[in-house]
Design an enzyme around this catalytic site. Sequence first.
Site, PDB file in Angstrom:
ATOM      1  N   ARG A 120      53.181  15.593  41.979  1.00 46.38           N
ATOM      2  CA  ARG A 120      53.397  15.424  40.531  1.00 46.38           C
ATOM      3  C   ARG A 120      54.316  14.256  40.199  1.00 46.38           C
ATOM      4  O   ARG A 120      54.946  14.234  39.138  1.00 46.38           O
ATOM      5  CB  ARG A 120      53.931  16.709  39.886  1.00 46.38           C
ATOM      6  CG  ARG A 120      53.001  17.901  40.033  1.00 46.38           C
ATOM      7  CD  ARG A 120      53.342  19.001  39.052  1.00 46.38           C
ATOM      8  NE  ARG A 120      52.480  20.151  39.256  1.00 46.38           N
ATOM      9  CZ  ARG A 120      52.780  21.167  40.079  1.00 46.38           C
ATOM     10  NH1 ARG A 120      53.915  21.176  40.739  1.00 46.38           N
ATOM     11  NH2 ARG A 120      51.938  22.159  40.213  1.00 46.38           N
ATOM     12  N   LYS A 142      49.634   0.168  34.089  1.00 47.93           N
ATOM     13  CA  LYS A 142      48.287   0.743  34.174  1.00 47.93           C
ATOM     14  C   LYS A 142      47.911   0.952  35.635  1.00 47.93           C
ATOM     15  O   LYS A 142      47.905   0.010  36.421  1.00 47.93           O
ATOM     16  CB  LYS A 142      47.265  -0.207  33.546  1.00 47.93           C
ATOM     17  CG  LYS A 142      47.242  -0.175  32.042  1.00 47.93           C
ATOM     18  CD  LYS A 142      46.039  -0.970  31.554  1.00 47.93           C
ATOM     19  CE  LYS A 142      45.914  -0.944  30.049  1.00 47.93           C
ATOM     20  NZ  LYS A 142      44.753  -1.728  29.600  1.00 47.93           N
ATOM     21  N   GLU A 184      44.337 -16.181  34.008  1.00 51.75           N
ATOM     22  CA  GLU A 184      45.173 -15.271  33.215  1.00 51.75           C
ATOM     23  C   GLU A 184      46.412 -15.989  32.690  1.00 51.75           C
ATOM     24  O   GLU A 184      46.873 -15.744  31.576  1.00 51.75           O
ATOM     25  CB  GLU A 184      45.594 -14.051  34.051  1.00 51.75           C
ATOM     26  CG  GLU A 184      44.445 -13.151  34.491  1.00 51.75           C
ATOM     27  CD  GLU A 184      43.911 -12.235  33.381  1.00 51.75           C
ATOM     28  OE1 GLU A 184      44.633 -11.981  32.395  1.00 51.75           O
ATOM     29  OE2 GLU A 184      42.753 -11.784  33.503  1.00 51.75           O
ATOM     30  N   LYS A 226      53.901 -10.874  28.972  1.00 53.77           N
ATOM     31  CA  LYS A 226      53.197  -9.596  29.033  1.00 53.77           C
ATOM     32  C   LYS A 226      54.164  -8.444  28.760  1.00 53.77           C
ATOM     33  O   LYS A 226      53.816  -7.476  28.082  1.00 53.77           O
ATOM     34  CB  LYS A 226      52.493  -9.426  30.386  1.00 53.77           C
ATOM     35  CG  LYS A 226      51.486  -8.310  30.299  1.00 53.77           C
ATOM     36  CD  LYS A 226      50.477  -8.229  31.412  1.00 53.77           C
ATOM     37  CE  LYS A 226      49.669  -6.947  31.206  1.00 53.77           C
ATOM     38  NZ  LYS A 226      49.018  -6.484  32.421  1.00 53.77           N
ATOM     39  N   GLU A 236      48.801   0.852  24.326  1.00 55.72           N
ATOM     40  CA  GLU A 236      47.647   0.084  23.882  1.00 55.72           C
ATOM     41  C   GLU A 236      47.011   0.571  22.590  1.00 55.72           C
ATOM     42  O   GLU A 236      45.853   0.956  22.555  1.00 55.72           O
ATOM     43  CB  GLU A 236      46.580   0.076  24.998  1.00 55.72           C
ATOM     44  CG  GLU A 236      45.588  -1.047  24.836  1.00 55.72           C
ATOM     45  CD  GLU A 236      44.824  -1.307  26.137  1.00 55.72           C
ATOM     46  OE1 GLU A 236      44.531  -0.364  26.856  1.00 55.72           O
ATOM     47  OE2 GLU A 236      44.531  -2.473  26.398  1.00 55.72           O
ATOM     48  N   ARG A 240      48.722  -5.157  21.946  1.00 53.31           N
ATOM     49  CA  ARG A 240      48.436  -5.298  23.369  1.00 53.31           C
ATOM     50  C   ARG A 240      46.988  -5.756  23.576  1.00 53.31           C
ATOM     51  O   ARG A 240      46.640  -6.354  24.591  1.00 53.31           O
ATOM     52  CB  ARG A 240      48.698  -3.980  24.099  1.00 53.31           C
ATOM     53  CG  ARG A 240      48.532  -4.075  25.597  1.00 53.31           C
ATOM     54  CD  ARG A 240      49.200  -2.883  26.294  1.00 53.31           C
ATOM     55  NE  ARG A 240      48.910  -2.868  27.721  1.00 53.31           N
ATOM     56  CZ  ARG A 240      49.467  -2.036  28.570  1.00 53.31           C
ATOM     57  NH1 ARG A 240      50.348  -1.141  28.152  1.00 53.31           N
ATOM     58  NH2 ARG A 240      49.173  -2.056  29.850  1.00 53.31           N
ATOM     59  N   ASN A 244      43.488  -9.028  25.796  1.00 49.14           N
ATOM     60  CA  ASN A 244      42.057  -8.982  26.148  1.00 49.14           C
ATOM     61  C   ASN A 244      41.280 -10.208  25.662  1.00 49.14           C
ATOM     62  O   ASN A 244      40.053 -10.214  25.683  1.00 49.14           O
ATOM     63  CB  ASN A 244      41.417  -7.718  25.564  1.00 49.14           C
ATOM     64  CG  ASN A 244      41.956  -6.470  26.232  1.00 49.14           C
ATOM     65  OD1 ASN A 244      42.346  -6.501  27.402  1.00 49.14           O
ATOM     66  ND2 ASN A 244      41.999  -5.376  25.497  1.00 49.14           N
ATOM     67  N   HIS A 247      37.996 -11.167  27.229  1.00 50.19           N
ATOM     68  CA  HIS A 247      37.584 -10.086  28.120  1.00 50.19           C
ATOM     69  C   HIS A 247      36.265  -9.422  27.718  1.00 50.19           C
ATOM     70  O   HIS A 247      35.545  -8.950  28.578  1.00 50.19           O
ATOM     71  CB  HIS A 247      38.690  -9.032  28.235  1.00 50.19           C
ATOM     72  CG  HIS A 247      39.754  -9.417  29.219  1.00 50.19           C
ATOM     73  ND1 HIS A 247      40.524 -10.539  29.069  1.00 50.19           N
ATOM     74  CD2 HIS A 247      40.149  -8.840  30.399  1.00 50.19           C
ATOM     75  CE1 HIS A 247      41.368 -10.629  30.091  1.00 50.19           C
ATOM     76  NE2 HIS A 247      41.159  -9.619  30.905  1.00 50.19           N
ATOM     77  N   HIS A 251      33.706  -9.382  30.503  1.00 50.16           N
ATOM     78  CA  HIS A 251      33.137  -8.159  31.083  1.00 50.16           C
ATOM     79  C   HIS A 251      31.610  -8.210  31.067  1.00 50.16           C
ATOM     80  O   HIS A 251      30.957  -7.721  31.986  1.00 50.16           O
ATOM     81  CB  HIS A 251      33.633  -6.924  30.334  1.00 50.16           C
ATOM     82  CG  HIS A 251      35.032  -6.540  30.707  1.00 50.16           C
ATOM     83  ND1 HIS A 251      35.792  -5.669  29.962  1.00 50.16           N
ATOM     84  CD2 HIS A 251      35.820  -6.907  31.756  1.00 50.16           C
ATOM     85  CE1 HIS A 251      36.992  -5.528  30.524  1.00 50.16           C
ATOM     86  NE2 HIS A 251      37.026  -6.274  31.605  1.00 50.16           N
ATOM     87  N   HIS A 264      37.135 -11.703  38.490  1.00 51.45           N
ATOM     88  CA  HIS A 264      37.547 -11.340  37.136  1.00 51.45           C
ATOM     89  C   HIS A 264      38.087 -12.562  36.377  1.00 51.45           C
ATOM     90  O   HIS A 264      37.669 -12.834  35.238  1.00 51.45           O
ATOM     91  CB  HIS A 264      38.602 -10.231  37.195  1.00 51.45           C
ATOM     92  CG  HIS A 264      39.129  -9.821  35.865  1.00 51.45           C
ATOM     93  ND1 HIS A 264      38.341  -9.193  34.916  1.00 51.45           N
ATOM     94  CD2 HIS A 264      40.354  -9.972  35.292  1.00 51.45           C
ATOM     95  CE1 HIS A 264      39.060  -8.971  33.837  1.00 51.45           C
ATOM     96  NE2 HIS A 264      40.286  -9.430  34.036  1.00 51.45           N
TER      97      HIS A 264
END
Lengths: 360, 360
Positions: A120, A142, A184, A226, A236, A240, A244, A247, A251, A264
């Site tokens: 946990r 994340k 990036e 960031k 988010e 935030r 993207n 993106h 994607h 990526h």
Amino acid sequence: MRTLDVALGARAYPIHIGAGIFDNAELILPYLKRPRVAIVTNELVGPLYLGRLQAALDAAGVASTAIVLPDGEANKNWETLNLIFSGLLEARCERSVTLIALGGGVVGDMTGFAAACYQRGVPFIQVPTTLLSQVDSSVGGKTAINHPLGKNMIGAFYQPRLVLADVSTLRTLPIRELRAGLAEVIKHALIRDAARMDWLEQHIDGLLACDEDLLAEAVEWNCRIKATVVAADETEQGERAHLNLGHTFGHAIETGMGYGEYLHGEAVAAGVVMAAQLSAQLGMLPEADVERIRRLFQRAGLPVQGPKLGVERYLDLMRHDKKVADGRLRLILLRRIGEAVISEAASQAEIELAIASCCV
Amino acid sequence: MRTLDVALGARAYPIHIGAGIFDNAELILPYLKRPRVAIVTNELVGPLYLGRLQAALDAAGVASTAIVLPDGEANKNWETLNLIFSGLLEARCERSVTLIALGGGVVGDMTGFAAACYQRGVPFIQVPTTLLSQVDSSVGGKTAINHPLGKNMIGAFYQPRLVLADVSTLRTLPIRELRAGLAEVIKHALIRDAARMDWLEQHIDGLLACDEDLLAEAVEWNCRIKATVVAADETEQGERAHLNLGHTFGHAIETGMGYGEYLHGEAVAAGVVMAAQLSAQLGMLPEADVERIRRLFQRAGLPVQGPKLGVERYLDLMRHDKKVADGRLRLILLRRIGEAVISEAASQAEIELAIASCCV
């Protein structure tokens, strides 16, 4: 060595950035509950850096267990995550153990998620060894694994106790991955910092040549941007989303081509150009700035055009990626270099035009 | 209907306790982000209550997906957890979905953990249908699955948005499970509330006969005790350990006999008697109180003696269960009825004597 504090209240943590710091045990010791760690790495990074890190910890009286995962996004799944849990349990690691992620984004995502769940929750430290993970995954908390039905579908928001971003490890990084990491970096300049765009234009060759001072400055500044965005919006909900930029287009490229074809960062570079092109079409950004963006990506050795999937396929994939409000896609666009906006202003025809003008 | 607020700051939530409330959609609606839920239940509970809950939600305009898991602790593993993730993804559930756990402790533990991880966290609601889960799992935020190398090794502290404890569902509970749930109720009285011990002696027959008013009072009071303890110590550093009265002995019984032979509550009942016996031996508790505790467990139809595993085997298993400080086991003992203490006072010989005098 540069140090940046990520301000997240009770979950605040420092990022140390420098050359040759990853096996400096004195930086790590203050963050351990007990002198017991488990280092998670992969088959590529392990042979390069695991021995040095273990030797340094050993000399400092810290017992370490190594858990070596198979490499690659395809292994970012439950089976590989379970190798971490089994390794921890077999080594009888208790709740006082600290996990150390030694590797790129996949190792960091999986180690962070394992730390969030093991008994946990146990502390973890990130030692990112790719430019992308140094500028991107070190900040944000994340963590996730993929599910056969979706990428990053199972995970947690979980912050590390410490990040050691050692730019000397970037010397062993394939140049294609260094370039993808720079995508990036450029993106961060575009959404928040016009002056940094000048700096990047001035220093792109030095960055590609792995100049450690330049890399350290770029990593620090990127993490700072960031961290500011994330601290304002940890889970988010709003701004935030600016991160993207490019993106949704990117994607579509990644998915349309099959994962692995484009890195990526490569897909993001082409996607940012599409977003910039669309911003210009909508009268938000001068055409000259689109050209400037395109030129910098080119100098960095990144693609500035997407593959010819067909505009309908692009739109299909983009609609899957994001929720559609009243038939309009919600995109991140540029009001100027250094300022991103969330916008639903673009019609389908305008998006199609932007894609078509940015495809090979 | 009784309502108890579990005070955990930003993660505070209410527990509604009553008869016939689990399909009252008006209690649920205020806690949904969107009218979209996924109900997780199992093969035993589903046929009894799933239809009613879905019909009530449907009438209130809430779309629901049902995910039915195999029953039992043996299925509290990754494979079963993944059935939840797959079900959510196949039904295209987004981050705005709310999970509802409809069942006992295993369903609650797995649904809570799935909610903690799905898309990095979605809200969940507990509808516990066993006495044990109503008095125990509804409060505390512990969620987990088992790993082949250890129970509850992978999980998260994650709080529900709402708990609906409907005592009318206890009518369909096998009597043996009702008795096992009462073991925890009695344990809670012993660690914190001497007056409640009197109440339980007075009403034990009514509780066993499923008197709904008595059950509701017992559930409310139990959740209140546990909430107080947990709020003071959410991540289990100190006094929350009191809740483990009888558990070190009890886990030895469960493991020694093989999981499934003793229900958890049955092992806890015998374990509490052992802890009380040991407390008496150490001069902390009058012998008459041990007898009083034994008598109440007997009236509840619970074991007051452990299986004859041999004292050495007991000690072996107990040492595995808990950390040993200087060769002394850290146990929860009773200073009097209504007051638990953490103690390392007992020598090995004294522990052996207590076990021997409480074995069949």
